[in-house]
Design a protein around this motif. Sequence first.
Motif, PDB file in Angstrom:
ATOM      1  N   GLU A  57      11.131   5.813 -22.575  1.00 49.97           N
ATOM      2  CA  GLU A  57      12.436   5.703 -21.902  1.00 49.97           C
ATOM      3  C   GLU A  57      12.673   6.913 -21.010  1.00 49.97           C
ATOM      4  OE1 GLU A  57      15.359   3.351 -24.981  1.00 49.97           O
ATOM      5  OE2 GLU A  57      15.748   5.450 -24.568  1.00 49.97           O
ATOM      6  N   GLY A  58      12.324   8.101 -21.529  1.00 49.05           N
ATOM      7  CA  GLY A  58      12.546   9.335 -20.780  1.00 49.05           C
ATOM      8  C   GLY A  58      11.703   9.378 -19.516  1.00 49.05           C
ATOM      9  N   VAL A  59      10.424   9.074 -19.642  1.00 44.06           N
ATOM     10  CA  VAL A  59       9.528   9.126 -18.477  1.00 44.06           C
ATOM     11  C   VAL A  59       9.942   8.062 -17.449  1.00 44.06           C
ATOM     12  CG1 VAL A  59       7.150   8.754 -17.710  1.00 44.06           C
ATOM     13  CG2 VAL A  59       7.602  10.152 -19.738  1.00 44.06           C
ATOM     14  N   ALA A  60      10.265   6.873 -17.950  1.00 45.55           N
ATOM     15  CA  ALA A  60      10.678   5.800 -17.022  1.00 45.55           C
ATOM     16  C   ALA A  60      11.950   6.220 -16.282  1.00 45.55           C
ATOM     17  CB  ALA A  60      10.890   4.493 -17.791  1.00 45.55           C
ATOM     18  N   ALA A  61      12.910   6.797 -17.023  1.00 52.23           N
ATOM     19  CA  ALA A  61      14.170   7.212 -16.388  1.00 52.23           C
ATOM     20  C   ALA A  61      13.896   8.251 -15.300  1.00 52.23           C
ATOM     21  CB  ALA A  61      15.128   7.757 -17.435  1.00 52.23           C
ATOM     22  N   ALA A  62      13.050   9.239 -15.611  1.00 49.36           N
ATOM     23  CA  ALA A  62      12.742  10.293 -14.634  1.00 49.36           C
ATOM     24  C   ALA A  62      12.121   9.698 -13.370  1.00 49.36           C
ATOM     25  CB  ALA A  62      11.798  11.313 -15.254  1.00 49.36           C
ATOM     26  N   CYS A  63      11.459   8.566 -13.522  1.00 53.51           N
ATOM     27  CA  CYS A  63      10.826   7.924 -12.359  1.00 53.51           C
ATOM     28  C   CYS A  63      11.754   6.901 -11.708  1.00 53.51           C
ATOM     29  CB  CYS A  63       9.526   7.254 -12.794  1.00 53.51           C
ATOM     30  SG  CYS A  63       8.288   8.443 -13.327  1.00 53.51           S
ATOM     31  N   ASP A 100      -1.227   7.822  -0.980  1.00 49.68           N
ATOM     32  CA  ASP A 100      -1.067   6.987   0.220  1.00 49.68           C
ATOM     33  C   ASP A 100      -1.717   5.634   0.000  1.00 49.68           C
ATOM     34  OD1 ASP A 100       0.404   8.450   1.938  1.00 49.68           O
ATOM     35  OD2 ASP A 100      -1.317   9.425   2.917  1.00 49.68           O
ATOM     36  N   GLY A 101      -1.025   4.594   0.355  1.00 53.44           N
ATOM     37  CA  GLY A 101      -1.600   3.246   0.216  1.00 53.44           C
ATOM     38  C   GLY A 101      -1.289   2.620  -1.128  1.00 53.44           C
ATOM     39  N   TYR A 102      -0.640   3.370  -2.022  1.00 55.71           N
ATOM     40  CA  TYR A 102      -0.321   2.831  -3.349  1.00 55.71           C
ATOM     41  C   TYR A 102       1.159   3.053  -3.664  1.00 55.71           C
ATOM     42  CZ  TYR A 102      -5.418   2.881  -3.992  1.00 55.71           C
ATOM     43  OH  TYR A 102      -6.770   2.689  -3.859  1.00 55.71           O
ATOM     44  N   PRO A 103       2.065   2.414  -2.931  1.00 54.58           N
ATOM     45  CA  PRO A 103       3.489   2.646  -3.206  1.00 54.58           C
ATOM     46  C   PRO A 103       3.847   2.239  -4.630  1.00 54.58           C
ATOM     47  CG  PRO A 103       3.189   0.940  -1.503  1.00 54.58           C
ATOM     48  CD  PRO A 103       1.819   1.459  -1.848  1.00 54.58           C
ATOM     49  N   GLY A 104       4.623   3.069  -5.301  1.00 55.57           N
ATOM     50  CA  GLY A 104       5.024   2.758  -6.688  1.00 55.57           C
ATOM     51  C   GLY A 104       4.089   3.354  -7.724  1.00 55.57           C
ATOM     52  N   PHE A 105       2.989   3.947  -7.267  1.00 54.34           N
ATOM     53  CA  PHE A 105       2.085   4.610  -8.210  1.00 54.34           C
ATOM     54  C   PHE A 105       2.499   6.080  -8.300  1.00 54.34           C
ATOM     55  CE2 PHE A 105      -1.672   7.257  -8.969  1.00 54.34           C
ATOM     56  CZ  PHE A 105      -2.108   6.716 -10.180  1.00 54.34           C
ATOM     57  N   ILE A 106       2.748   6.551  -9.518  1.00 54.36           N
ATOM     58  CA  ILE A 106       3.150   7.948  -9.719  1.00 54.36           C
ATOM     59  C   ILE A 106       2.218   8.574 -10.755  1.00 54.36           C
ATOM     60  CG2 ILE A 106       5.047   9.512 -10.397  1.00 54.36           C
ATOM     61  CD1 ILE A 106       6.998   7.168  -9.815  1.00 54.36           C
ATOM     62  N   PHE A 107       1.682   9.726 -10.428  1.00 54.10           N
ATOM     63  CA  PHE A 107       0.813  10.454 -11.370  1.00 54.10           C
ATOM     64  C   PHE A 107       1.538  11.740 -11.754  1.00 54.10           C
ATOM     65  CE2 PHE A 107      -2.491  13.043 -13.018  1.00 54.10           C
ATOM     66  CZ  PHE A 107      -3.510  12.196 -13.454  1.00 54.10           C
ATOM     67  N   SER A 163      -5.985  15.336 -20.489  1.00 52.16           N
ATOM     68  CA  SER A 163      -5.074  15.289 -21.623  1.00 52.16           C
ATOM     69  C   SER A 163      -3.648  15.638 -21.189  1.00 52.16           C
ATOM     70  CB  SER A 163      -5.554  16.272 -22.695  1.00 52.16           C
ATOM     71  OG  SER A 163      -4.913  16.011 -23.909  1.00 52.16           O
ATOM     72  N   GLY A 164      -2.710  14.795 -21.535  1.00 55.26           N
ATOM     73  CA  GLY A 164      -1.307  15.022 -21.199  1.00 55.26           C
ATOM     74  C   GLY A 164      -0.868  14.348 -19.913  1.00 55.26           C
ATOM     75  N   ASP A 165      -1.811  13.833 -19.131  1.00 53.97           N
ATOM     76  CA  ASP A 165      -1.432  13.194 -17.864  1.00 53.97           C
ATOM     77  C   ASP A 165      -0.753  11.842 -18.117  1.00 53.97           C
ATOM     78  OD1 ASP A 165      -2.490  15.301 -16.476  1.00 53.97           O
ATOM     79  OD2 ASP A 165      -4.338  14.280 -15.890  1.00 53.97           O
ATOM     80  N   ILE A 166       0.179  11.544 -17.230  1.00 53.94           N
ATOM     81  CA  ILE A 166       0.919  10.278 -17.333  1.00 53.94           C
ATOM     82  C   ILE A 166       0.799   9.536 -16.000  1.00 53.94           C
ATOM     83  CG2 ILE A 166       3.203   9.232 -17.703  1.00 53.94           C
ATOM     84  CD1 ILE A 166       4.034  11.701 -19.273  1.00 53.94           C
ATOM     85  N   MET A 167       0.600   8.241 -16.099  1.00 54.05           N
ATOM     86  CA  MET A 167       0.560   7.403 -14.904  1.00 54.05           C
ATOM     87  C   MET A 167       1.663   6.369 -14.993  1.00 54.05           C
ATOM     88  SD  MET A 167      -3.139   5.930 -14.076  1.00 54.05           S
ATOM     89  CE  MET A 167      -4.406   7.090 -13.700  1.00 54.05           C
ATOM     90  N   VAL A 168       2.280   6.114 -13.871  1.00 57.64           N
ATOM     91  CA  VAL A 168       3.302   5.072 -13.827  1.00 57.64           C
ATOM     92  C   VAL A 168       2.872   4.081 -12.757  1.00 57.64           C
ATOM     93  CG1 VAL A 168       5.754   4.597 -13.395  1.00 57.64           C
ATOM     94  CG2 VAL A 168       5.080   6.723 -14.536  1.00 57.64           C
ATOM     95  N   MET A 169       2.694   2.847 -13.148  1.00 57.19           N
ATOM     96  CA  MET A 169       2.344   1.804 -12.174  1.00 57.19           C
ATOM     97  C   MET A 169       3.583   0.941 -12.004  1.00 57.19           C
ATOM     98  SD  MET A 169      -1.531   0.952 -13.400  1.00 57.19           S
ATOM     99  CE  MET A 169      -2.010  -0.161 -12.078  1.00 57.19           C
ATOM    100  N   SER A 170       4.156   0.999 -10.810  1.00 59.50           N
ATOM    101  CA  SER A 170       5.390   0.247 -10.583  1.00 59.50           C
ATOM    102  C   SER A 170       5.383  -0.307  -9.166  1.00 59.50           C
ATOM    103  CB  SER A 170       6.600   1.171 -10.791  1.00 59.50           C
ATOM    104  OG  SER A 170       6.662   2.142  -9.765  1.00 59.50           O
ATOM    105  N   GLY A 171       6.428  -1.070  -8.850  1.00 62.96           N
ATOM    106  CA  GLY A 171       6.580  -1.628  -7.511  1.00 62.96           C
ATOM    107  C   GLY A 171       5.333  -2.392  -7.108  1.00 62.96           C
ATOM    108  N   SER A 172       4.852  -2.142  -5.877  1.00 64.40           N
ATOM    109  CA  SER A 172       3.691  -2.916  -5.443  1.00 64.40           C
ATOM    110  C   SER A 172       2.392  -2.394  -6.033  1.00 64.40           C
ATOM    111  CB  SER A 172       3.623  -3.033  -3.918  1.00 64.40           C
ATOM    112  OG  SER A 172       4.028  -1.856  -3.315  1.00 64.40           O
ATOM    113  N   SER A 173       2.460  -1.351  -6.860  1.00 64.22           N
ATOM    114  CA  SER A 173       1.248  -0.913  -7.574  1.00 64.22           C
ATOM    115  C   SER A 173       1.198  -1.454  -9.008  1.00 64.22           C
ATOM    116  CB  SER A 173       1.178   0.614  -7.611  1.00 64.22           C
ATOM    117  OG  SER A 173       0.897   1.111  -6.324  1.00 64.22           O
TER     118      SER A 173
END
Length: 373
Positions: free
Chosen positions: A187-193, A80-87, A258-268
């Motif tokens: 490419e795969g992770v970005a596509a999934a997001c 909440d408060g971080y649109p575009g952030f995906i963990f 270990s193995g965690d992925i973060m995606v910072m996109s949009g307003s995040s």
Amino acid sequence: MAKMAASMLQQGEDAFRKLFKFYRRKNPPPDFSDVIDFSKPGNHSRKVFNCDLNAVLLSDGDACRAGLHPVCKWKAFGLDGYPGFIFISNPFLPGSQRHWVKQCLKVYPQKPNICNLDMHMSPTDTDNLWEKSRDQIRQKCAAKREPKSLLEKLRWVTNGYHYNWDTKMYSADHCTPFPSDLNALSEGVAAACGFQNFKAEAGILNYYHFDSSLGIHVDESELDHSRPLLSFSFGQSAVFLLGGLRREDPATPMFMHSGDIMVMSGSSRLLYHAVPRIVSSPDKQAVPQCLVQELADDTPEDSVVQNVSEEDWAVCAKYIQTSRINMTVRQVLGLGKAFPTEPDNENTVDIQPGTYHEGSSDSEESKVKRKKQ
Ligand SMILES: O=C(O)CCC(=O)C(=O)O
Ligand SMILES: [Fe+2]
């Protein structure tokens, strides 16, 4: 919320810096109870919500070839408060993380890629770091203080468009091929997001030990901020702080395991962030459990993830007992765009010779150099 951290969040201007210092403190160690742990269901703060990724955008076959579980099995979260952030909590297939650790230690630091050691050593001295260091690492005795091998002195490696730490810019004429395996994973992770046609153009690999940290900064040198920034973590865990659009905005602490992925996109995409501390992985064993596993026998032949030989893994395992590796992948240019011929003012940033990772002996000010004011 623990009292200490709560009071810090209310202090406005220096909230992020104070939180950074709080989590970096060694003696006495800080209270980690406010740190969000996405790996523990039911132990989430009220800010965390489940995030449904669109499984159609990355086929199960392509996910498998990139060493990932099918997207329908991923545990993805938003804040909440971080649109575009995906963990994404460790979506890697058993055994596949070993490939990335080995690549980060044995392959990606090779020339023509650039690393921190090149700043004060000749290219011949910094080539073949793996060969120059493996025996020393393998024979290391935890109880003794021994001289560090070159690989243990590695702090960062750049590939693709090489980030220039002095000018804080990328340029057309300083580019080497981006690794095809990391490109497939990204490419795969970005596509999934939801980011199809993501182009992995620049990678910054960070190598951390228990006394390392990464100062408060924002990644804004890429020329197209509508494209996400991807971050992959392996080995020991980190406390990651996600702040706001202003450096002084309060931050949310979370563990990256270990193995965690973060995606910072949009307003995040342009939020300030930092890594104040590296902590032992939660498994309470020398090497995190997800790195103990080996690759399954039915791994497809065209998988980008390869089995790591026992001999190579012995070196990687020893290294990762006290280290964390993070790979960030960025698209630098907009689709179909090239670098501007004349750097415009917007992309010209203040020059601050870049120390990046900071050891425990540095002063507090030097720990937060990677910032844009
Ligand atoms: O190590 C991390 O988790 C963060 C790395 C990072 O922020 C960067 O490379 O820009
Ligand atoms: Fe960053």
